[in-house]
Design a protein around this motif. Structure first.
Motif, short mmCIF file in Angstrom:
data_model
loop_
_atom_site.label_atom_id
_atom_site.label_comp_id
_atom_site.label_asym_id
_atom_site.label_seq_id
_atom_site.Cartn_x
_atom_site.Cartn_y
_atom_site.Cartn_z
N GLN A 739 4.08 -16.73 5.98
CA GLN A 739 4.59 -15.80 4.97
C GLN A 739 3.68 -14.57 4.86
OE1 GLN A 739 7.13 -16.05 2.34
NE2 GLN A 739 6.29 -14.76 0.73
N GLU A 742 4.14 -12.46 7.98
CA GLU A 742 5.44 -11.78 7.95
C GLU A 742 5.42 -10.63 6.95
OE1 GLU A 742 8.22 -11.72 9.51
OE2 GLU A 742 8.25 -13.53 10.74
N ASP A 743 4.78 -10.87 5.82
CA ASP A 743 4.71 -9.85 4.78
C ASP A 743 4.07 -8.58 5.34
OD1 ASP A 743 4.61 -8.47 2.44
OD2 ASP A 743 3.60 -10.03 1.28
N TYR A 744 2.91 -8.73 5.98
CA TYR A 744 2.26 -7.55 6.55
C TYR A 744 3.07 -6.93 7.67
CZ TYR A 744 -1.85 -7.80 3.67
OH TYR A 744 -2.69 -7.74 2.58
N GLN A 746 6.30 -7.05 8.20
CA GLN A 746 7.56 -6.41 7.78
C GLN A 746 7.34 -5.20 6.89
OE1 GLN A 746 10.61 -8.96 6.16
NE2 GLN A 746 10.00 -10.66 7.46
N THR A 747 6.31 -5.26 6.03
CA THR A 747 6.24 -4.23 4.99
C THR A 747 5.07 -3.26 5.13
OG1 THR A 747 4.96 -5.55 3.44
CG2 THR A 747 7.33 -5.82 3.38
N GLU A 748 3.96 -3.68 5.75
CA GLU A 748 2.82 -2.76 5.87
C GLU A 748 2.67 -2.22 7.29
OE1 GLU A 748 1.44 -1.60 3.39
OE2 GLU A 748 1.67 -3.06 1.78
N ARG B 28 -0.05 -0.28 0.80
CA ARG B 28 -1.44 -0.47 1.19
C ARG B 28 -1.99 0.86 1.69
NH1 ARG B 28 -4.54 -2.28 5.82
NH2 ARG B 28 -6.06 -3.87 5.23
N LYS B 30 -3.63 3.73 3.66
CA LYS B 30 -3.93 3.81 5.10
C LYS B 30 -5.43 3.74 5.35
CE LYS B 30 0.27 4.53 6.86
NZ LYS B 30 0.84 3.53 5.92
N ARG B 57 9.75 -7.33 -5.25
CA ARG B 57 10.08 -7.73 -3.89
C ARG B 57 10.62 -9.15 -3.88
NH1 ARG B 57 6.12 -7.28 0.44
NH2 ARG B 57 5.02 -8.90 -0.71
N ARG B 59 12.00 -12.24 -0.89
CA ARG B 59 12.13 -12.55 0.53
C ARG B 59 13.28 -13.54 0.69
NH1 ARG B 59 8.23 -15.80 4.75
NH2 ARG B 59 9.32 -15.09 6.59
N LEU B 61 13.92 -16.07 2.25
CA LEU B 61 13.14 -17.02 3.04
C LEU B 61 14.02 -17.95 3.86
CD1 LEU B 61 10.33 -18.07 3.70
CD2 LEU B 61 10.50 -19.59 1.76
N ARG B 66 13.83 -11.82 5.65
CA ARG B 66 13.33 -10.45 5.44
C ARG B 66 12.86 -10.26 4.01
NH1 ARG B 66 15.14 -6.95 9.61
NH2 ARG B 66 13.71 -5.47 8.63
N PHE B 67 11.85 -9.41 3.88
CA PHE B 67 11.42 -8.94 2.56
C PHE B 67 12.30 -7.75 2.19
CE2 PHE B 67 7.69 -11.21 3.93
CZ PHE B 67 7.09 -11.67 2.77
N ALA B 85 13.39 -2.93 2.41
CA ALA B 85 11.98 -2.57 2.32
C ALA B 85 11.79 -1.20 2.96
CB ALA B 85 11.14 -3.62 3.04
#
Lengths: 1000, 109
Positions: A739, A742-744, A746-748, B28, B30, B57, B59, B61, B66-67, B85
């Motif tokens: 999880q 996947e979080d990083y 998909q989103t970051e 986040r 950069k 957010r 997910r 699951l 996907r988030f 997202a």
């Protein structure tokens, strides 16, 4: 006829005398008819006393004829495992052999020792438990608690596990109709004929609702109840309709999600063995039509709880449906016209009605005129101010409201009505807001929060004709709203007759308010009187929520279906405020008590928390393994031989691994396949370690942090190809690590071309560790050069093992030469057996998780979650080497620079050497610098891992200690109840400090 | 049980298939290694907890995994919208039956 009860009246009611049913109550045999409830059958035999009240143990009878019943709760017992307490006698249908018992009495129902509470009742006024049990403190343990525990609870739970099974079903429909009375049936017909998919449910055995007692109503030229049966049959025959009787809509949740509990076999003498006892329906409806009806209220007056006193509508149902007269001489006390209809029906059946006492000064209407025409004595402007009798009502005391002489009228039953409370429970559960209608003194549906509509009596629609037209319109409009091709239904229902009742009374009646009279019951089940509610207000409870909790009014299993409005009115009067200003408590699910069986369904026993087994599980069982639970996994803990306890087995396994070799099932480790052109870059960001330069075929131990800089997980990562990595995680961490990644991804870092796949279940993993490990596996391996030079520690090769494709890892969690054999899971057991067979002949043993723990602790290898607790950084754990010094970014890079994380005095992972050389410290034990300081001592750390190390010949321990790295060689103390254990701070490696063995 | 519209599957599915994943629109930085303690605290620790519309957010699951983002009213527990997202925070002002808090979202997100 008398076989089904001497109070059964020939030619009255709808039950068939040819269908007698035998049952017992408190061991005595009774006979009723098919279609009777326990309540109607007992009344038919002249039995009104069915239970004792909860607090005062007062004799109680049957108050209602339905699910709102607060008094007549009985235990129904099929066998030791099928004993259901608190069954409402007014709902439970009788079947041949039904065995019911009364509750809350000892030694018997007619002579009950607990009834002393009634005499001592001044001690038990509202809130008594907040006051009475305050002091002395010592009395709690020996007097109060045993007393409360003994008195607490209602009914007897079965002593054995429930052997029945419960079904569960999801259902979708356009229109859900809750309640199968005249409104619900009409709405369902209209919606169904318009083409909507309809579910109609009703909590009773048969449809019809109020038509069960409303004998005068005719629909489409038929008696109302007959029309209802025909309507239900019409609906049942339609393909787009599901109708469910004995099915309670108990909870209304978000987005028209409604829970229904269907009682499938509770009414059957011999249920089929494979039939579920109940079925939980989870219905998602396009629109919900609430046709829940209304509930008649009792009158609040002194001693209004004697057996034989009941709601007028109940008496009318018992007569018109069951053919049972509730008494021979029936008094009536009312504030509503409906009781007149009951009196007239009883009179017509030949029952003596000595008087109708109407609290209203000048009631008008056809019902009143008709009663007078029947020659019934009607006392308007009068009140019943008390009753006589012991185990059954014997008389009513009648007084004029304006003062005057009291008259005592002998009766053997007393029926009453204070008006009707619209059943807004489901509407309220849907988060709709009720509105007070001052003219009719009732709360009605106000603002809607969901896509639902209330119709009929629960919407305050009183006249039958209006209910029917409202219902048809609601059904058609619901179909139109939820079906694109809905057509207009042709449903037309001709209506004649039906009650048109007015009149309402909220709160206590005249003289019932008298302060000297304390037994005017508002809430029967919790024994709350009008005086209790006034007392609560007097003592400062000004919100209805506080009054409710202080008095427990409405907090019993009936949720105050009869009592809430009375309680509210009495509180409002005492507060000198209007009822809507005092507010109504919120109705919550379940509408009526719902069994855990229905809610739990199949999710019990092994299906409640399914265990996961590795492919080698059966081999481990055969080898005598003792298992431990690690998350959902069953893992081999140790393998005792004959005569060995755990300690001996673990010591042997630990020795054998280091002297010869051992084999361990490592399948449960989480595994993630990380693939793609940016895979190395991605892992470089996820782990603290550098990953870009890891060569193909090499392994690296990696640490993963959260952004806050604390260790999240760890594991070994192998590079299978430039763009492919085999990542392992801790056993418990596998899902959350995926999880997290996947979080990083998909989103970051969505620009990265990387794919993550969980492969935990794809691979069986067999660890072979020890000096002879290579020799043991050698004959099985093809395509891999196992020599130390070609295949050094921390590398991975692909080849075959026993002819099966393998990813062979050269790695070690023991400090010995080690291999982890990954083979496709389906081959795991065969490979395990082959390796074991050969290894055993060479002196190898199987070892479990306990030995694995000891061996890794001997080498100072941490276990995330045991030696870390979510506040430990890689530096704290002595793993600073695993943080890439030249990296410009990774998850946690900024967190690790936080002031508190770089400050002095952090807890750091160290080893502890117990000075006496024999005491094994307790894991979790606290550590202090000075054992002689006063309590509470300053605790500077705690023991995270502790074992007896057979290989070191002494106990070993790991601990997190403030400034631990600076305390090397110092003496600290672990205080225990009897003494403080002296320990020395050491490094974390206890065995083979040079680390030569791993490269052997 | 809520029904949640997954913007990737383009279907309403039961809540059981989803997992909540915290506040949305927190990017986040950069240059995260260089940011100040205050900026890190704002990014990692501080969260909105308004009575009214939250951007959060989820997910999918047990579906597409996907988030995605959602706007939900914490008073009525109703979803106002869900979106993929990376898409900007939707302009919900003026939408019916809304309790938009005076202060919403994080600075610079």
């Amino acid at each position: 006829m008398s076989s089904a009860g001497e109070h059964r009246i020939a030619g009255v009611g709808r039950l068939t005398p040819a269908n007698p049913v035998r049952f017992t109550f408190d061991g005595k045999a009774y006979s009723g008819l098919q279609g009777d409830t326990i309540a109607s059958a007992l009344i038919a035999s002249g039995v009104h006393l069915v239970g004792r009240s909860f607090k005062y143990h007062r004799p109680r009878g049957i108050l209602s004829d339905g699910p709102e019943e607060p008094n007549a709760l009985v235990g129904v017992r099929r066998d030791a495992a099928r004993a259901t307490p608190n069954v409402r006698a007014t709902v439970q249908e009788i079947y041949d052999g039904l065995n019911a018992v009364s509750q809350n009495r000892w030694p018997s129902l007619s002579f009950d020792v607990g009834a002393v509470n009634d005499i001592a009742s001044p001690l038990f006024s509202a809130g008594f438990y907040y006051k009475t049990f305050m002091w002395p403190k010592v009395a709690w343990e020996h007097v109060y608690e045993p007393f409360i525990r003994n008195a607490a609870g209602l009914g007897q739970a079965p002593t054995e596990p429930d052997p029945d099974h419960y079904a569960a079903q999801y259902a979708h429909c356009d229109v859900l109709v809750i309640g199968g009375g005249v409104a619900g049936l009409s709405a369902a017909l209209a919606a169904a004929e318009s083409g909507a998919r309809v579910i109609l449910c009703d909590e009773r055995a048969a449809f019809g609702g109020a038509l069960r007692f409303e004998a005068e109503a005719r629909l489409d030229g038929k008696p109302g109840y007959d029309w209802a049966q025909d309507a239900a049959a019409t609906l049942a025959a339609m393909d787009n309709v599901r109708i469910l009787s004995r099915t309670t809509a108990f909870g209304y949740y978000a987005q028209n999600f409604v829970g229904l509990a269907e009682r499938v076999t509770e009414h059957l003498a011999a249920p089929a063995a494979d039939a579920p006892r109940e079925r939980l329906w989870q219905v998602r409806a396009g629109r919900v039509i609430i046709a829940a009806g209304a509930i008649e209220r009792h009158m609040v007056f002194a001693n209004n709880d004697r057996p034989g006193i009941m709601l007028a509508s109940a008496a009318r149902t018992f007569l018109n449906h069951h053919g049972v007269a509730v008494g021979r001489k029936v008094g009536v006390y009312t504030a509503n016209d409906s009781a007149y209809a009951a009196a007239i029906d009883l009179k017509k059946a030949g029952i003596d009605i000595p008087a109708i006492v109407d609290v209203r000064d000048n009631p008008q209407g056809s019902a009143i005129d008709e009663a007078r025409a029947f020659g019934i004595r009607v006392l308007t402007g009068h009140a019943v101010t008390g009753t006589g009798g012991k185990l059954r009502v014997a008389s009513m005391i009648v007084e004029p409201n304006k003062g005057g002489a009291a008259e005592i009228i002998p009766v053997d039953a007393l029926i009453m009505s204070a008006g009707w409370t619209p059943s807004v429970h489901m509407f309220s559960q849907s988060r709709g807001k009720v509105a007070w209608d001052a003219a009719t003194e009732r709360f009605l549906p106000g603002t809607y929060a969901q896509d639902c509509v209330s119709i009929g009596a629960c919407n305050g629609t009183d006249r039958l004709e209006e209910s029917v037209s409202e219902a048809i319109a609601a059904g058609e409009s619901a179909a139109k709203a939820t079906r694109k091709r809905a057509k207009k239904s042709k449903v037309k229902i001709a209506v004649e007759g039906g009650g048109d009742w007015t009149g309402s009374m909220l709160g206590a009646g005249p003289n019932g308010a008298n302060g000297k009279v304390i037994k005017a019951f508002v809430d029967f089940q919790n024994d709350v009187t009008a005086k209790d509610i006034r007392l609560a207000v007097q003592e400062g409870m000004h919100s209805i929520e506080h009054v409710k909790r202080f008095t427990t009014n409405g907090m019993a299993t009936d949720q105050g279906k009869l009592s809430n409005l009375h309680g509210l009115a009495i509180a409002a009067e005492a507060l000198g405020r209007e009822i809507p200003k005092v507010g109504l408590t919120t109705f919550r699910a379940p509408y009526t008590p719902t069994t855990f069986g229905a809610i739990v369904g199949h999710a019990r026993g092994e299906l409640f928390d399914p265990a996961r087994h590795t492919p080698m599980h059966e081999s481990e069982v055969a080898a005598g393994a003792v298992f431990e639970d690690v998350g959902p996994w069953k893992r081999a803990w140790y393998y005792p031989r004959a005569g060995e306890d755990m300690h001996a087995a673990v010591n042997r396994e630990c020795r054998t691994v280091r002297e010869v070799a051992g084999m361990f099932d490592a399948t449960t480790l989480g595994k993630i396949e990380v693939v793609g052109p940016d895979a190395a870059e991605f892992l470089n960001l996820i782990y603290t370690n550098p990953f870009l330069k890891l060569g193909v075929g090499r392994l690296r131990y990696g640490i993963m942090c959260r952004e806050d800089g604390f260790i999240y997980d760890d594991g070994v990562v192998g590079r299978m190809a430039e763009d492919r990595f085999h990542v392992t995680t801790t056993t418990g961490g596998a899902p959350r690590v995926l999880q997290h990644m996947e979080d990083y991804l998909q989103t970051e870092f969505p620009h990265m071309k990387v794919w993550l796949t969980s492969t935990t279940e794809q691979w069986a993993v067999i660890a072979v560790q020890g000096p002879k490990a290579r020799e043991i596996i050698e004959p099985f391996v093809e395509g891999i050069d196992l020599s130390n030079e070609a295949f050094p520690h921390m590398s991975v090769r692909e080849g075959t093992f026993c002819g099966v494709p393998t990813r062979l890892f050269r790695m070690s969690f023991t400090g010995e030469t080690g291999f982890e054999i990954n083979v496709p899971a389906d081959y795991g057991r065969q490979v395990w057996e082959k390796v074991y067979e050969r290894g055993k002949s060479m002196g190898m043993c199987l070892y479990g998780t306990e030995t694995m723990h000891v061996l890794r602790a001997e080498k100072g290898y941490i276990i995330v979650g045991q030696d870390t607790d979510g506040t430990v950084t890689p530096y704290d754990a002595g793993l600073g080497w695993a943080v890439g010094k030249n990296k410009t970014d990774f998850v946690g890079i900024r967190g690790l620079k936080r002031p508190d994380l770089v400050a002095d005095g952090r807890r750091q992972l160290v080893g502890l050497k117990v000075k006496d050389g024999k005491t094994v410290l307790e894991e979790g034990a606290q550590i202090v610098a000075d054992p002689n300081q006063p309590v509470p001592m300053k605790m500077i750390g705690w023991v995270s891992s502790s074992y007896w190390s057979e290989n070191c010949g002494r106990p070993i321990a790991l601990a997190l200690v403030e400034g631990g790295f600076e305390r090397m060689g110092r003496t600290l103390y672990v205080p225990m109840p009897d003494r403080a254990i002296e320990v020395e701070v050491t490094g974390t490696v206890f065995f083979d400090e040079e680390g030569g063995r791993i490269n052997g | 049980m809520l029904l949640i519209h997954c913007p990737y599957c383009e279907e309403e599915r039961p809540e059981m298939e989803f997992r909540h994943a915290g506040e949305a629109h927190l990017e986040r930085p950069k240059n995260i290694a260089e940011i100040s303690d205050e900026a890190f605290a704002a990014y990692f620790f501080y969260r909105d907890n308004p009575k009214g519309v939250v951007f959060e957010r989820w997910r999918h699951l047990h579906g597409c995994a996907r988030f995605f983002n959602a706007a939900r009213d914490t008073v009525s527990d109703k979803f106002l919208t869900t979106y993929k997202a990376g898409q900007p925070k939707p302009d919900l002002v003026g939408a019916a039956n809304m309790n938009i808090p005076a202060k919403s979202g994080k600075s610079g997100k």
